[in-house]
Design a protein around this motif. Structure first.
Motif, PDB file in Angstrom:
ATOM      1  N   VAL A 107       1.960   3.226   8.274  1.00 41.75           N
ATOM      2  CA  VAL A 107       1.748   3.436   6.838  1.00 41.75           C
ATOM      3  C   VAL A 107       0.553   4.352   6.601  1.00 41.75           C
ATOM      4  O   VAL A 107       0.610   5.276   5.774  1.00 41.75           O
ATOM      5  N   SER A 108      -0.534   4.121   7.308  1.00 39.57           N
ATOM      6  CA  SER A 108      -1.720   4.971   7.158  1.00 39.57           C
ATOM      7  C   SER A 108      -1.399   6.422   7.501  1.00 39.57           C
ATOM      8  O   SER A 108      -1.839   7.346   6.801  1.00 39.57           O
TER       9      SER A 108
ATOM     10  N   GLU B 219       0.835  -1.200   0.000  1.00 37.12           N
ATOM     11  CA  GLU B 219       0.000   0.000   0.000  1.00 37.12           C
ATOM     12  C   GLU B 219       0.873   1.255   0.000  1.00 37.12           C
ATOM     13  O   GLU B 219       0.569   2.248  -0.688  1.00 37.12           O
ATOM     14  N   LEU B 220       1.961   1.210   0.747  1.00 39.60           N
ATOM     15  CA  LEU B 220       2.881   2.351   0.830  1.00 39.60           C
ATOM     16  C   LEU B 220       3.463   2.690  -0.544  1.00 39.60           C
ATOM     17  O   LEU B 220       3.708   3.861  -0.853  1.00 39.60           O
ATOM     18  N   GLN B 221       3.672   1.651  -1.371  1.00 40.79           N
ATOM     19  CA  GLN B 221       4.255   1.841  -2.701  1.00 40.79           C
ATOM     20  C   GLN B 221       3.394   2.719  -3.609  1.00 40.79           C
ATOM     21  O   GLN B 221       3.897   3.299  -4.572  1.00 40.79           O
ATOM     22  N   LYS B 222       2.113   2.804  -3.303  1.00 44.00           N
ATOM     23  CA  LYS B 222       1.210   3.595  -4.142  1.00 44.00           C
ATOM     24  C   LYS B 222       1.420   5.090  -3.955  1.00 44.00           C
ATOM     25  O   LYS B 222       0.949   5.893  -4.768  1.00 44.00           O
ATOM     26  N   HIS B 223       2.142   5.466  -2.884  1.00 42.08           N
ATOM     27  CA  HIS B 223       2.276   6.879  -2.543  1.00 42.08           C
ATOM     28  C   HIS B 223       3.725   7.349  -2.429  1.00 42.08           C
ATOM     29  O   HIS B 223       3.967   8.559  -2.393  1.00 42.08           O
ATOM     30  N   PHE B 224       4.655   6.410  -2.351  1.00 38.44           N
ATOM     31  CA  PHE B 224       6.067   6.750  -2.184  1.00 38.44           C
ATOM     32  C   PHE B 224       6.933   5.841  -3.058  1.00 38.44           C
ATOM     33  O   PHE B 224       6.489   4.790  -3.513  1.00 38.44           O
ATOM     34  N   ASN B 225       8.168   6.269  -3.277  1.00 38.12           N
ATOM     35  CA  ASN B 225       9.172   5.382  -3.860  1.00 38.12           C
ATOM     36  C   ASN B 225       9.701   4.504  -2.732  1.00 38.12           C
ATOM     37  O   ASN B 225      10.376   5.007  -1.828  1.00 38.12           O
TER      38      ASN B 225
END
Length: 230
Positions: free
Chosen positions: A222-223, A74-80
């Protein structure tokens, strides 16, 4: 887009059912780790070592990624996001984690005993007499105690790019992997997730300690990080 680097260890896999040896006074499935995780152990009893990893490989295929692995996806959707892991399992990949660097090798691969760069996929049992294309015995593609960590330099370079560093499931007591935290730039936020933290708030600048397990601590973090981008 910010760069987030995660350093992961046995704790994140343990919550999927992968057994670790550090919780059992150096014993791993009843074996001294030097018997099954060193060049000397392999030279003394290669059949024992091959069977040991055959059993680990079979166990790996019975478990699944957990909520911590999925939180990274999920984190990958918003960060590198780059994951530098000490784990030899493929749970990160199965969860959809894309950029994963395995410091200590991969259980589902084997390599030539003479030529380290000769690496093949290995999802079944590995036995004496199984040879590489060079005609040499194959061994698990694992970095054993006493062996160099060939990807350490690359891991250090990645860590230097971190805008945020997250350490999870590792005691940060095992070197050289533990040295990676010293490569982050001054002022970089560091999050350390562990139910029994082995470092103190004063050990690093900008350190936040989250005294929870991977499954309980990482999804919440992460959230929170994603919320800062919205």
């Amino acid at each position: 887009m910010k760069n987030i680097v995660l350093l992961t260890g046995a704790g994140i896999s343990a919550e999927s059912g992968i057994k670790t040896f550090r919780d059992a006074d150096g014993l791993w499935e009843g074996h001294d780790v030097m018997q099954v995780a060193s060049p000397q152990g392999f030279a003394a009893n290669p059949e024992l070592v091959l069977d040991f990893y055959n059993q680990r490989r079979k166990q790996l295929l019975t478990v699944t990624p957990n909520k911590a692995h999925l939180a990274i996806t999920e984190l990958q959707k918003h960060f590198n996001v780059t994951v530098i892991t000490q784990n030899v399992d493929d749970l990160h990949e199965r969860a959809g984690n894309k950029n994963v660097l395995h410091l200590h090798g991969e259980l589902l691969k084997a390599r030539c005993t003479k030529k380290e760069s000769d690496v093949i996929d290995c999802t079944k049992d590995l036995n004496l007499g199984d040879l590489s294309k060079n005609g040499k015995q194959l061994r698990p593609h694992i970095v054993w105690f006493g062996e160099e960590v060939p990807l350490l330099e690359k891991a250090a370079e990645i860590t230097q790019t971190a805008d945020i560093l997250i350490i999870i499931g590792t005691s940060m007591q095992v070197y050289p992997a533990a040295s990676l935290v010293h490569y982050v730039n001054n002022g970089t936020p560091i999050y350390f997730i562990d139910p029994k933290p082995s470092i103190n708030q004063s050990d690093f600048n900008n350190l936040t300690i989250i005294s929870k397990t991977a499954v309980n601590g990482l999804p919440t973090l992460v959230s929170s990080l994603i919320d800062t981008t919205l």
